[in-house]
Design an enzyme around this catalytic site. Structure first.
Site, PDB file in Angstrom:
ATOM      1  N   SER A 144       0.838  -5.551   1.780  1.00 39.11           N
ATOM      2  CA  SER A 144       1.166  -4.271   2.398  1.00 39.11           C
ATOM      3  C   SER A 144       0.442  -3.159   1.656  1.00 39.11           C
ATOM      4  O   SER A 144       0.253  -3.237   0.436  1.00 39.11           O
ATOM      5  CB  SER A 144       2.670  -4.011   2.354  1.00 39.11           C
ATOM      6  OG  SER A 144       2.969  -2.684   2.759  1.00 39.11           O
ATOM      7  N   TYR A 158      10.424  -3.147  -2.162  1.00 40.89           N
ATOM      8  CA  TYR A 158       9.408  -3.695  -1.258  1.00 40.89           C
ATOM      9  C   TYR A 158       8.004  -3.450  -1.796  1.00 40.89           C
ATOM     10  O   TYR A 158       7.189  -4.375  -1.887  1.00 40.89           O
ATOM     11  CB  TYR A 158       9.572  -3.068   0.126  1.00 40.89           C
ATOM     12  CG  TYR A 158       8.501  -3.473   1.122  1.00 40.89           C
ATOM     13  CD1 TYR A 158       8.541  -4.723   1.725  1.00 40.89           C
ATOM     14  CD2 TYR A 158       7.472  -2.607   1.461  1.00 40.89           C
ATOM     15  CE1 TYR A 158       7.575  -5.105   2.649  1.00 40.89           C
ATOM     16  CE2 TYR A 158       6.500  -2.969   2.382  1.00 40.89           C
ATOM     17  CZ  TYR A 158       6.550  -4.215   2.971  1.00 40.89           C
ATOM     18  OH  TYR A 158       5.589  -4.587   3.872  1.00 40.89           O
TER      19      TYR A 158
END
Length: 254
Positions: A144, A158
């Site tokens: 990501s 995250y």
């Protein structure tokens, strides 16, 4: 350039929805046999995906004790070799810094970093059986941009887990090359998934985020599946250790 994955078997974790579903569809369209995992909705997903090619589905929570061992056993029943492993299953948690809870760490870090490592580890026999010098087996980890740069999403566990996954991919690429296994990372930006639903549900916020992206839009299913199919194909047989931004130019032009 013709790309075909005929004769190859792929496993996509978290392949029932979101980016995983997009990737699974692309691999099937390219002629691959695909196994998807998910915590729910797997039968419906298998039925729908089977219209594109040979698809199997395994219902599992990869964080559960013994789940990855059972996954390895199920995959072994279907095929002695595994040509493509896409580690896509993931979790996130967002909250302001002052309110970010301790419980937002363990589950996110477990699914986003321990599970990909353990999945590669347990499936090494099948991956090694598929790999050849001229056409290695492929591990494709889905990272990501949150693990590369700050995003303002307040997703602290995250973003930390994805940064760790990016580095783990480099470690695995160095370790597994001599077993004819290539490891690469796709680093997506903003795509129409559950993780961006809170953005896309607000027109002003959507315009704001799209305005940050040089190409002026969110990614599409074709963007992620096309790159994944290429990395899984013979045309990418000399690529390993790569970390490929798929974000419309967002990070590189900041």
């Amino acid at each position: 350039m013709q790309i075909s994955l005929e004769g190859k078997t792929a496993l996509v974790t978290g392949g029932v929805n979101g980016l995983g579903r997009m990737i699974a569809e692309g691999l099937l369209r390219a002629g691959g046999e695909v196994i998807v995992t998910g915590r729910k909705g797997v039968d419906e997903a298998r039925h729908q995906l089977s219209s594109l090619g040979t698809c199997h589905a395994i219902e599992t929570d990869l964080r559960a004790e013994g789940a990855i061992d059972r996954l390895q056993q199920e995959v072994a029943k279907m095929s002695d070799s595994l040509h493509i492993l896409v580690n896509n299953a993931g979790a996130t948690w967002g909250a302001p810094l002052d309110e970010f809870p301790d419980r937002a760490w363990a589950g996110v870090m477990d699914l986003n970093i321990r599970v990909p490592f353990a999945t590669v580890q347990r499936l090494l026999p099948q991956l090694a059986a598929a790999g050849r010098s001229a056409d290695p087996a492929r591990v494709i980890n889905i990272g990501s941009i949150a693990g590369v740069s700050t995003t303002g999403l307040n997703a602290y566990s995250y973003s930390s887990s994805k940064a760790a996954l990016h580095h783990l991919s480099r470690e695995l690429a160095a370790e597994l090359g001599n077993r004819h296994i290539a490891v690469n990372t796709i680093i997506p930006g903003f795509f129409p998934t559950k993780m961006t639903a809170h953005i896309r549900g607000d027109e002003a916020k959507t315009e704001e985020f799209e305005g940050r992206i040089p190409l002026g839009r969110f990614g599409t299913a074709g963007d992620i599946s096309g790159l994944c199919v290429f990395l899984a194909s013979e045309h990418a047989s000399y690529i390993s250790g790569a970390q490929i931004l798929l974000d419309g130019g967002l990070i590189a032009t900041r």
